[in-house]
Design an enzyme around this catalytic site. Sequence first.
Site, PDB file in Angstrom:
ATOM      1  N   TYR A 198     -18.289 -17.125 -36.287  1.00 45.62           N
ATOM      2  CA  TYR A 198     -18.261 -18.379 -35.548  1.00 45.62           C
ATOM      3  C   TYR A 198     -18.406 -19.851 -35.984  1.00 45.62           C
ATOM      4  CZ  TYR A 198     -18.534 -15.251 -31.600  1.00 45.62           C
ATOM      5  OH  TYR A 198     -18.279 -13.504 -30.654  1.00 45.62           O
ATOM      6  N   PRO A 290     -13.105 -15.739 -24.399  1.00 43.79           N
ATOM      7  CA  PRO A 290     -13.968 -14.224 -24.883  1.00 43.79           C
ATOM      8  C   PRO A 290     -14.990 -14.975 -25.824  1.00 43.79           C
ATOM      9  CG  PRO A 290     -11.543 -15.352 -25.215  1.00 43.79           C
ATOM     10  CD  PRO A 290     -11.720 -15.904 -23.644  1.00 43.79           C
ATOM     11  N   LYS A 294     -17.616 -11.219 -24.042  1.00 39.49           N
ATOM     12  CA  LYS A 294     -18.417 -10.927 -22.455  1.00 39.49           C
ATOM     13  C   LYS A 294     -18.234  -9.632 -21.015  1.00 39.49           C
ATOM     14  CE  LYS A 294     -22.650 -11.696 -22.874  1.00 39.49           C
ATOM     15  NZ  LYS A 294     -23.099 -10.246 -23.788  1.00 39.49           N
ATOM     16  N   TYR A 382     -26.253 -12.813 -25.980  1.00 39.14           N
ATOM     17  CA  TYR A 382     -25.133 -12.236 -26.472  1.00 39.14           C
ATOM     18  C   TYR A 382     -25.689 -10.539 -26.867  1.00 39.14           C
ATOM     19  CZ  TYR A 382     -21.385 -11.312 -30.051  1.00 39.14           C
ATOM     20  OH  TYR A 382     -20.203 -11.295 -30.578  1.00 39.14           O
TER      21      TYR A 382
HETATM   22  C1  LIG Z   1      -5.565 -10.162 -24.658  1.00 41.04           C
HETATM   23  C2  LIG Z   1      -7.187  -9.804 -24.528  1.00 41.04           C
HETATM   24  C3  LIG Z   1      -8.437 -10.123 -24.948  1.00 41.04           C
HETATM   25  C4  LIG Z   1      -9.492 -10.279 -24.456  1.00 41.04           C
HETATM   26  N1  LIG Z   1     -10.742 -10.321 -25.519  1.00 41.04           N
HETATM   27  C5  LIG Z   1     -11.537  -9.733 -25.356  1.00 41.04           C
HETATM   28  C6  LIG Z   1     -12.521 -10.023 -26.031  1.00 41.04           C
HETATM   29  O1  LIG Z   1     -12.179 -10.175 -27.676  1.00 41.04           O
HETATM   30  N2  LIG Z   1     -13.845 -10.000 -25.860  1.00 41.04           N
HETATM   31  C7  LIG Z   1     -14.253  -9.526 -24.235  1.00 41.04           C
HETATM   32  O2  LIG Z   1     -15.067  -8.515 -24.257  1.00 41.04           O
HETATM   33  N3  LIG Z   1     -13.212  -9.236 -23.793  1.00 41.04           N
HETATM   34  C8  LIG Z   1     -12.212  -9.247 -24.300  1.00 41.04           C
HETATM   35  N4  LIG Z   1     -11.443  -9.181 -22.907  1.00 41.04           N
HETATM   36  C9  LIG Z   1     -11.539  -9.254 -21.917  1.00 41.04           C
HETATM   37  C10 LIG Z   1     -11.530  -7.887 -21.338  1.00 41.04           C
HETATM   38  O3  LIG Z   1     -10.341  -6.749 -22.122  1.00 41.04           O
HETATM   39  C11 LIG Z   1     -12.089  -7.909 -19.558  1.00 41.04           C
HETATM   40  O4  LIG Z   1     -12.199  -8.464 -19.564  1.00 41.04           O
HETATM   41  C12 LIG Z   1     -11.659  -5.856 -19.614  1.00 41.04           C
HETATM   42  O5  LIG Z   1     -10.043  -5.026 -20.071  1.00 41.04           O
HETATM   43  C13 LIG Z   1     -12.157  -5.788 -18.335  1.00 41.04           C
HETATM   44  O6  LIG Z   1     -11.616  -4.297 -18.001  1.00 41.04           O
HETATM   45  P1  LIG Z   1     -11.063  -3.936 -16.534  1.00 41.04           P
HETATM   46  O7  LIG Z   1     -11.050  -2.362 -16.485  1.00 41.04           O
HETATM   47  O8  LIG Z   1     -12.037  -4.508 -15.561  1.00 41.04           O
HETATM   48  O9  LIG Z   1      -9.725  -4.312 -16.537  1.00 41.04           O
HETATM   49  P2  LIG Z   1      -8.262  -3.731 -17.407  1.00 41.04           P
HETATM   50  O10 LIG Z   1      -8.118  -3.602 -18.981  1.00 41.04           O
HETATM   51  O11 LIG Z   1      -7.504  -4.998 -17.298  1.00 41.04           O
HETATM   52  O12 LIG Z   1      -7.741  -2.835 -16.184  1.00 41.04           O
HETATM   53  C14 LIG Z   1      -6.853  -2.362 -15.518  1.00 41.04           C
HETATM   54  C15 LIG Z   1      -6.099  -1.538 -15.405  1.00 41.04           C
HETATM   55  O13 LIG Z   1      -5.743  -1.676 -14.428  1.00 41.04           O
HETATM   56  C16 LIG Z   1      -4.454  -1.990 -14.185  1.00 41.04           C
HETATM   57  N5  LIG Z   1      -3.474  -2.211 -12.628  1.00 41.04           N
HETATM   58  C17 LIG Z   1      -2.593  -3.419 -12.556  1.00 41.04           C
HETATM   59  N6  LIG Z   1      -2.860  -3.159 -11.704  1.00 41.04           N
HETATM   60  C18 LIG Z   1      -2.109  -2.196 -11.355  1.00 41.04           C
HETATM   61  C19 LIG Z   1      -1.902  -2.066  -9.944  1.00 41.04           C
HETATM   62  N7  LIG Z   1      -1.378  -2.474  -9.019  1.00 41.04           N
HETATM   63  N8  LIG Z   1      -1.650  -0.218  -9.333  1.00 41.04           N
HETATM   64  C20 LIG Z   1      -2.417   0.545 -10.933  1.00 41.04           C
HETATM   65  N9  LIG Z   1      -2.702   0.236 -11.494  1.00 41.04           N
HETATM   66  C21 LIG Z   1      -3.342  -1.487 -12.052  1.00 41.04           C
HETATM   67  C22 LIG Z   1      -3.626  -2.486 -15.619  1.00 41.04           C
HETATM   68  O14 LIG Z   1      -2.266  -1.499 -16.121  1.00 41.04           O
HETATM   69  C23 LIG Z   1      -4.924  -2.083 -16.561  1.00 41.04           C
HETATM   70  O15 LIG Z   1      -5.219  -0.452 -16.896  1.00 41.04           O
HETATM   71  C24 LIG Z   1      -9.382  -9.522 -23.554  1.00 41.04           C
HETATM   72  C25 LIG Z   1      -8.732  -9.828 -22.690  1.00 41.04           C
HETATM   73  C26 LIG Z   1      -7.616 -10.402 -23.399  1.00 41.04           C
HETATM   74  C27 LIG Z   1      -6.621 -10.105 -21.676  1.00 41.04           C
END
Ligand SMILES: Cc1cc2nc3c(=O)[nH]c(=O)nc-3n(C[C@H](O)[C@H](O)[C@H](O)COP(=O)(O)OP(=O)(O)OC[C@H]3O[C@@H](n4cnc5c(N)ncnc54)[C@H](O)[C@@H]3O)c2cc1C
Length: 394
Positions: A198, A290, A294, A382
């Site tokens: 970092y 990010p 977390k 962390y």
């Molecule tokens: C570009 C990016 C980079 C990231 N980098 C990091 C990182 O380096 N470190 C870190 O800790 N976190 C990172 N994050 C955050 C981390 O990826 C998320 O916190 C994590 O994906 C959360 O998981 P989730 O299952 O809650 O949501 P998601 O992974 O967003 O899953 C939600 C799911 O619901 C589906 N969905 C949405 N709407 C609907 C609907 N109406 N009907 C049916 N399905 C639906 C979506 O398609 C998706 O598959 C990043 C996020 C992004 C966007």
Amino acid sequence: MRTQVAVIGAGPAGLLLSQLLHLQGIDSVILERRDRDYVEHRVRAGVLEHGTVETLREAGVGNRLDSEGLRHEGTELRFARAAHRIDFAELTGRTITVYGQQEVVKDLIAARLDAGGDLRFEVTAVALHDLDTDRPRVTFDHQGEPGALEADFVIGADGFHGVSRRQVPGLRVYERAYPFSWLGILSEAPPSSQELIYARHANGFALHSMRSPTVTRMYLQVPLSEDIAAWPDERIWSELHTRLATDDGFALTEGPLLDKGITPMRSFVATPMQHGRLLLAGDAAHIVPPTGAKGMNLAIADVRLLSHALAGYYTERREDLLADYTDFALKRVWRATHFSWWMTTMLHTDPHDDAFSEQLALAQLDYVTTSRAMSTSLAENYTGLPYERGWSYR
Ligand SMILES: Cc1cc2nc3c(=O)[nH]c(=O)nc-3n(C[C@H](O)[C@H](O)[C@H](O)COP(=O)(O)OP(=O)(O)OC[C@H]3O[C@@H](n4cnc5c(N)ncnc54)[C@H](O)[C@@H]3O)c2cc1C
């Protein structure tokens, strides 16, 4: 159709919950908007807390994680052209593991399908009904046919842009938009360091991370509304070299880019995380910048709480564990939100800040890297806080 738990979204939160419920004999159906290939190749998080790794093992998806994940015992903070290591293992007895979110998702999808789980991709027009009764329903379209699913509970694990959060009446939202974005690249190059780096530099933040022994993941702080077209590959590499440089000659290995994108930085917390028989988990209820790694870890912690609360309901008809879900989940969420804000402000240059703020950030970095108390604080946040209900910092 009828099931015990209807899960909206096949991200880490929805998939893991379905798997943990299955291991406790509770049925669920997952409805996902995207196709399987898209979900399995979405490049996002990659740092798994100590407890996240244990949870995935308990869920029966630890094999590939244990053989391919990269276990890290520390991380590096870099500023004023010098490197400073924070030794997680020595300070806390815990470590982190680098393993891509898309690999976690692949492992969970395979496990659900192997166990005969009902997981539907490309489901559209999801709508939630009767959430304040004990027979909530989800209607949707799948393969051109309308469908309806009746359940005991509906889990909104549909991410930040999903439909579930909007169904909570009187929702209170806390939000902070940061005045910069991250430009992330995935490169076919072996990592230039064993651990994450970092870096704070006058030009902005940089992060050196990795996904495997042959793939590097790196980020650069860029202006908020930056256009990716302004960043041809040569400019990205040149800026990474500049921001990561040290006086003892750190060498950054370059390679072809496999992925490149810009993400704005934002904190968002919504409360309550439940209404009637609807419970929200993961990004559907909260997101963090990010910098503290977390986001996915919080999604997994929510799901751990939910799986215990639902198991309590089905085995002993306990309602109390469900009733205080929001309070227990938000305690961790706010701690992680503060940690992510703290890491972000310490490591980024804010375009609205002055020379005074720059000196404060450098003084803070000097303190964190030279005081055992401060290093321990960073390390314990962390690597991840305890899971026990009602945990304290002692
Ligand atoms: C570009 C990016 C980079 C990231 N980098 C990091 C990182 O380096 N470190 C870190 O800790 N976190 C990172 N994050 C955050 C981390 O990826 C998320 O916190 C994590 O994906 C959360 O998981 P989730 O299952 O809650 O949501 P998601 O992974 O967003 O899953 C939600 C799911 O619901 C589906 N969905 C949405 N709407 C609907 C609907 N109406 N009907 C049916 N399905 C639906 C979506 O398609 C998706 O598959 C990043 C996020 C992004 C966007």
